[in-house]
Design a protein around this motif. Structure first.
Motif, short mmCIF file in Angstrom:
data_model
loop_
_atom_site.label_atom_id
_atom_site.label_comp_id
_atom_site.label_asym_id
_atom_site.label_seq_id
_atom_site.Cartn_x
_atom_site.Cartn_y
_atom_site.Cartn_z
N LYS A 59 0.83 -1.21 0.00
CA LYS A 59 0.00 0.00 0.00
C LYS A 59 0.86 1.26 0.00
CE LYS A 59 -3.67 1.58 3.14
NZ LYS A 59 -4.31 1.27 4.42
N VAL A 60 2.08 1.14 0.53
CA VAL A 60 2.99 2.29 0.61
C VAL A 60 4.00 2.21 -0.54
CG1 VAL A 60 4.81 3.37 2.00
CG2 VAL A 60 2.73 2.53 3.11
N GLY A 61 4.05 3.29 -1.32
CA GLY A 61 4.97 3.30 -2.46
C GLY A 61 6.20 4.14 -2.23
N LEU A 62 6.15 4.99 -1.21
CA LEU A 62 7.31 5.84 -0.91
C LEU A 62 7.30 6.15 0.59
CD1 LEU A 62 8.62 8.87 -2.89
CD2 LEU A 62 8.24 9.10 -0.45
N LEU A 63 8.42 5.90 1.23
CA LEU A 63 8.54 6.17 2.67
C LEU A 63 9.68 7.15 2.87
CD1 LEU A 63 7.79 5.45 5.65
CD2 LEU A 63 9.53 3.66 5.53
N TRP A 64 9.38 8.22 3.58
CA TRP A 64 10.39 9.25 3.85
C TRP A 64 10.58 9.27 5.37
CZ3 TRP A 64 10.03 14.60 0.97
CH2 TRP A 64 11.14 15.38 1.27
N VAL A 65 11.74 8.87 5.83
CA VAL A 65 12.03 8.79 7.27
C VAL A 65 12.99 9.93 7.61
CG1 VAL A 65 13.00 7.37 9.13
CG2 VAL A 65 11.78 6.28 7.23
N ALA A 66 12.70 10.68 8.65
CA ALA A 66 13.58 11.81 9.00
C ALA A 66 13.82 11.87 10.50
CB ALA A 66 12.96 13.11 8.51
N ALA A 67 15.09 11.96 10.89
CA ALA A 67 15.53 12.20 12.27
C ALA A 67 15.07 11.13 13.25
CB ALA A 67 15.08 13.59 12.73
N THR A 68 14.95 9.92 12.79
CA THR A 68 14.57 8.83 13.69
C THR A 68 15.12 7.52 13.12
OG1 THR A 68 12.72 7.80 14.86
CG2 THR A 68 12.29 8.52 12.60
N THR B 88 12.79 4.42 -0.31
CA THR B 88 12.90 5.00 1.03
C THR B 88 13.91 6.14 1.02
OG1 THR B 88 12.31 2.92 2.13
CG2 THR B 88 13.50 4.54 3.45
N ILE B 89 13.43 7.29 1.48
CA ILE B 89 14.32 8.45 1.68
C ILE B 89 14.68 8.47 3.16
CG2 ILE B 89 14.49 10.97 1.53
CD1 ILE B 89 11.88 10.70 -0.34
N TYR B 90 15.94 8.59 3.47
CA TYR B 90 16.34 8.66 4.88
C TYR B 90 17.11 9.96 5.09
CZ TYR B 90 18.11 7.34 9.46
OH TYR B 90 18.39 7.31 10.80
N GLN B 91 16.55 10.80 5.91
CA GLN B 91 17.10 12.15 6.13
C GLN B 91 17.54 12.22 7.59
OE1 GLN B 91 14.49 15.17 4.56
NE2 GLN B 91 14.65 16.38 6.42
N ASP B 92 18.83 12.39 7.80
CA ASP B 92 19.32 12.36 9.18
C ASP B 92 20.66 13.08 9.25
OD1 ASP B 92 19.17 11.79 11.85
OD2 ASP B 92 19.77 9.70 11.69
N ALA B 93 21.06 13.43 10.45
CA ALA B 93 22.37 14.06 10.64
C ALA B 93 23.48 13.01 10.68
CB ALA B 93 22.36 14.88 11.93
N TYR B 94 23.10 11.75 10.96
CA TYR B 94 24.11 10.74 11.29
C TYR B 94 24.17 9.61 10.26
CZ TYR B 94 23.63 13.40 15.46
OH TYR B 94 23.57 14.46 16.32
N TYR B 95 25.36 9.06 10.14
CA TYR B 95 25.56 7.89 9.28
C TYR B 95 26.85 7.20 9.74
CZ TYR B 95 26.22 4.98 5.18
OH TYR B 95 26.38 3.91 4.36
#
Ligand code: SF4
Length: 716
Positions: free
Chosen positions: A406-415, A437-444
Motif C-alpha cells: 500500500k505504501v509506495g514511498l517512505l520518507w524517514v527523517a531524524a529517527t 525510502t528516503i532517509y534524512q538524518d544528521a548521522y551515518y
C-alpha cells in the motif's frame, strides 16, 4: 563565532537550557574531548526557567557528538544491495520529486508516507505538515512520538477536550503528594526529578509514591514503592479510587460542577475492591491503602507518568483512569496538583502544536473535524477538501503498509525505526520491501540507513535556528552556533525545496526559519495552544516563554501558567469527562511456553538508539553493554548465575544478554534496556522480542511488555 549562544538540550522533553561557547576562549585553555580534539563548551543556562542551570550527563557531554558519524552529502543507490554513491542536492531533489509524482499518479497520494521525529524543531514539523497534509493531500505524516506519548495526547483530548499537559515544573515544588506511575524519572528525566527530590527531602510531610514493577532509582527515593505486576495499572488506579470513595475523600462540588460521567465511573470502581486489587497487582493491601490515604489526605496531588503508562495496548485507558483520580478529588487547576505527562523527546510538544501526528493538524486541531480542516485550508490558501478527512497511517501502519504494497514511498527523517519499532524482524523485512525510502538524518551509519535508497544530510543541533517546546509548555529559541557540516541543510529547508519543485512555490516561500515560525504561530491564534504572541525575535530578547501566549499578552508573564485554573475544560460544555474503563491486562500475558514478562526501558546516560550517546566515551563507560535483570527466584529456578549469557526469546524473535541477578526486578519479570541496535552487534536488540499490538485509541504500541522464555547459552 566567538560569542555565547543560548539554546536547548536536544535530548529529552525536560528541555534544559544550555549555553554554548566556542572551543577556544581568549586567555583560557581550549576545550577538548577525550581524544584531545577541540570541542565546543556546553554548560547549563542559569537563566532558563525550566532547568535553572542544571544539566544531566547527556546535556553536559552533547558537544562531543557534534562531528561524529555525520552524514555530510546526499547519497543515492538504485537498489539496497548496491553501495551508495555521492550525489548533488540537485540530483537528490530531482529524484525525490520524480518518485513522489510517479507514486502520486500510479498509486495515489495516500501511498506516500513521512515518518518524522520529536527531534525536529517546530519549524521542521510545520513545513512537513504543509507539504504532506496540505500540498500532497494525505495525512500520512506520523512521528516517533507515536511510540512515546500518543496515549497521553489521546487521554488529554478525551478527558479535557484538548491536548496539553496542564501542569508546570513549579508544581514539583508545591505538591503535597507526588504519584509517579510508569516513569523512571530519576534516570529518564533527571533534572525534573532533582527538583522534586529536593522538595521531598526538605519537607518531611510531602509524600512520594512510585508505581513500577522495577525498583528503579526513582522507586528508591520514594516513601512507598508499589511494585505491581506489569499490566495491572488500571486495577491499581481503580482500587485506589474505590478506597477514596469508600473513605469519603472525594470533592463532590468539583465533580458536580466541573465534570460528567461520574455515575458510570462509580459503577466500574465497585468491581475493584482493594483486597482483589492487591491479589491482581501482586502487592500488599496495606500498601494500596497507604497510597489511597496519602492521595486522599493531600490538598495537592501531582501525578507524573511516561512510557510505562503510554506504551500499552490500553494506554489511553490508563491515562484516563489516572486522570479520573484527579477529577474525583479536585486535584487539577491549582498549584502543586494535576496529571503531568513527561514527554520523551525534546520537541514532542512542538510536534503536537504543529500537527505532527497522523490524526492532527496545526493548532491542536484534528483531521476528522471539518471546521478544523477548513480553517487550515483557508489559512494555507488551499481549495476546500484539499486536506484529507481520513486519519493518516500511523507509525506501525506504515510498516504494515509496506508489507501489503500500500505504501509506495517512505520518507524517514531524524529517527531510527530499524531499532525503535516493535517486532524488529518484521519491521526490517517490511523496510526491505519498500519501493523507495528516503532517509534524512544528521548521522551515518545508522541501522535505518541500511534500508534507504537515498540519504539526505540534515543539519543537527547547533546548526539551525528554531524553536522547541518542553514538557511544561515552555518554548525556547534554539540558536545555531555553527554552520551545518558538509552540505547538510535544516529539515524544513529540505521539505520546502521539495515542495517548491513539486510546483508549490508560494506556500514554501520562506527566507528563514523565523518567517516559518511567524506564519505558524498565527495558525494557533485562539486555539488552546495559543502561541500567537511568540516570535523568534521575542524569544531571543526575552528568553524562553510558556504558552498559552496570545498576541494580546504584550508584557512578558513569568508566572507559571497552569491550564484549567478557571475549572473550565475545552469540551463543548466546559466539563471534564470521567472515563469508565475495566482493566484488560497485557496484550500478550505470560503462559506456560513463554512464562516471563519482558519489560524494556532506558538508562540514565543513553539516549534512544545511541546515534549520539553511543559515540561519547564517558557515556559508553557508564553503560558499556546491555544486560538482563532477573529476580533471584527466577534465576534459581532456571539455573541462571550472574553473568551467564542468556537467550531471551519471544514469539517474534530473540536476543542475548548477560544476566544481572537483582531483587530490583519483580519475580516473573525481566528487564532489558532498549538502546542497542544491530549496529552494535551481538544480537542485543530489545525490540526483537516486542510486539506491535496497539492501544485502539492512541495507536501506540505496547513496547513495554511481552511474554518471553529464557535459556542459558554456554553455561559454565
Ligand atoms: Fe538534556 Fe533531559 Fe538531561 Fe536536561 S534532563 S540535560 S534535557 S537529557
Amino acid at each position: 563565532m566567538t560569542e555565547l549562544t543560548k539554546t536547548l538540550c536536544p535530548y529529552c522533553g525536560v528541555g534544559c537550557g544550555l549555553e554554548v561557547l566556542p572551543p577556544a576562549q581568549p586567555g583560557k585553555a581550549t576545550n577538548r574531548d577525550s581524544q584531545g580534539n577541540p570541542i565546543w563548551q556546553v554548560r547549563g543556562d542559569r537563566t532558563h526557567p525550566s532547568s535553572l542551570g542544571k544539566v544531566c550527563v547527556k546535556g553536559a557531554t552533547i558537544a562531543e557528538a557534534i562531528d561524529k558519524n555525520r552524514l555530510k552529502y546526499p547519497m543515492i543507490r538504485e537498489t539496497l544491495d548496491q553501495p551508495f554513491r555521492r550525489a548533488t542536492w540537485d540530483e537528490a531533489y530531482n529524484l525525490i520529486v520524480n518518485r513522489i509524482q510517479t507514486v502520486r499518479h500510479t498509486m495515489g497520494a495516500d501511498a506516500i508516507c513521512m515518518y518524522g521525529s520529536g527531534q525536529f524543531q517546530t519549524e521542521d514539523y510545520y513545513i512537513a505538515q504543509k507539504l504532506i497534509k496540505g500540498c500532497l493531500g494525505t495525512n500520512n505524516f506520523d512521528a516517533n512520538s507515536r511510540l512515546c506519548m500518543s496515549s497521553a495526547v489521546s487521554g488529554y483530548i478525551k478527558s479535557f477536550g484538548s491536548d496539553g499537559p496542564p501542569c508546570c515544573y513549579d508544581d514539583l515544588e508545591k505538591t503535597d503528594c507526588a504519584f509517579l506511575i510508569g516513569t523512571n524519572t530519576a534516570e529518564c528525566h533527571p533534572i525534573v526529578f532533582n527538583r522534586l527530590r529536593v522538595h521531598h527531602k526538605k519537607n518531611r510531610q510531602v509524600k512520594m509514591i512510585v508505581v513500577d514493577p522495577r525498583r528503579t532509582q526513582t522507586a528508591e527515593a520514594a516513601d512507598l514503592h508499589l511494585a505491581i505486576r506489569p499490566g495491572t495499572d488500571i486495577d491499581l488506579l481503580n482500587g485506589i479510587a474505590n478506597l477514596l470513595m469508600r473513605w469519603g475523600f472525594i470533592d463532590s462540588l468539583f465533580i458536580d460542577e466541573c465534570t460528567k460521567g461520574f455515575p458510570d465511573y462509580m459503577q466500574v470502581i465497585q468491581s475493584y475492591p482493594p483486597e482483589l486489587v492487591a491479589r491482581t497487582c501482586g502487592i500488599r493491601l496495606d500498601d494500596i491503602e497507604q497510597a489511597a490515604r496519602w492521595w486522599g489526605e493531600s490538598q495537592r496531588v501531582l501525578s507524573m507518568w511516561s512510557m510505562g503508562i503510554n506504551q500499552s495496548s490500553e494506554g489511553t485507558a490508563k491515562v484516563r483512569t489516572l486522570i479520573n483520580l484527579h477529577l474525583m478529588t479536585g486535584n487539577i487547576g491549582k498549584p502543586g496538583a494535576g496529571p503531568f505527562s513527561l514527554t520523551g523527546q525534546p520537541n514532542a510538544m512542538g510536534g503536537r502544536e504543529a500537527g505532527g501526528l497522523a490524526h492532527i493538524l496545526p493548532g491542536y486541531r484534528v483531521v476528522t473535524n471539518p471546521q478544523h480542516r477548513r480553517e487550515v485550508e483557508q489559512f494555507w490558501e488551499l481549495e476546500p477538501g484539499q486536506i484529507s478527512d481520513q486519519v493518516g497511517l500511523n507509525a506501525w501502519e506504515m510498516i504494515t503498509g509496506l508489507e501489503t504494497g500500500k505504501v509506495g514511498l517512505l520518507w524517514v527523517a531524524a529517527t531510527n525505526p530499524a531499532v525503535s519499532m516493535p517486532d524488529l524482524e518484521r519491521t526490517k523485512a517490511a523496510l526491505m520491501r519498500s519501493p523507495f525510502t528516503i532517509y534524512q538524518d544528521a548521522y551515518y551509519p545508522t541501522e535505518t540507513a541500511e534500508y534507504a535508497h537515498i540519504l539526505l544530510p540534515a543539519a543537527q543541533w547547533g546548526e539551525k535556528t528554531g524553536t522547541m517546546t518542553n514538557s511544561e509548555r515552555v518554548v525556547t529559541l534554539c540558536q545555531a552556533f555553527r554552520q551545518p557540516l558538509g552540505e547538510a541543510k535544516a529539515d524544513w529547508e529540505i521539505f520546502a525545496e521539495v515542495g517548491r519543485r513539486l510546483g508549490f512555490p508560494k506556500p514554501f516561500n520562506f527566507a528563514n526559519s523565523a518567517q516559518v515560525y511567524q506564519e505558524f504561530v498565527r495558525l494557533t491564534r485562539n486555539r488552546p495552544c495559543d502561541l500567537s504572541g511568540l516570535s523568534h525575535h521575542r524569544l531571543m530578547v526575552s528568553g524562553p516563554i510558556q504558552w498559552p501566549c496570545p498576541e494580546t499578552e504584550t508584557e512578558i508573564n513569568r508566572t507559571p501558567k497552569r491550564l484549567y485554573t478557571d475549572l473550565r475544560f475545552n469540551t463543548p460544555d466546559g466539563r471534564a469527562q470521567f472515563a469508565a474503563y475495566y482493566s484488560k491486562g497485557l496484550a500478550e500475558p505470560p503462559d506456560p511456553d513463554y512464562p516471563l514478562v519482558l519489560t524494556t526501558g532506558r538508562l540514565y546516560g543513553h539516549w534512544h538508539t545511541q546515534t549520539r550517546t553511543g559515540r561519547i566515551e564517558k557515556i559508553r563507560k557508564m553503560h558499556p553493554t546491555p544486560f538482563m535483570e532477573i529476580h533471584p527466584k527466577d534465576a534459581q529456578k532456571l539455573g541462571i548465575e550472574s553473568g551467564n549469557l542468556v537467550q531471551v526469546r519471544s514469539r517474534r524473535g530473540k536476543a542475548y544478554f548477560p544476566a544481572q541477578i537483582t531483587k530490583a526486578i519483580a519475580p516473573g519479570t525481566v528487564f532489558v534496556p532498549m538502546h542497542w541496535g544491530a549496529l552494535w552487534g551481538d544480537n542485543t536488540e530489545a525490540n526483537a522480542m516486542t510486539h506491535p499490538e496497539c492501544c485502539p485509541e492512541s495507536k501506540q504500541p505496547e513496547l513495554k511488555a511481552c511474554a518471553v522464555q529464557l535459556s542459558i547459552v554456554n553455561p559454565e
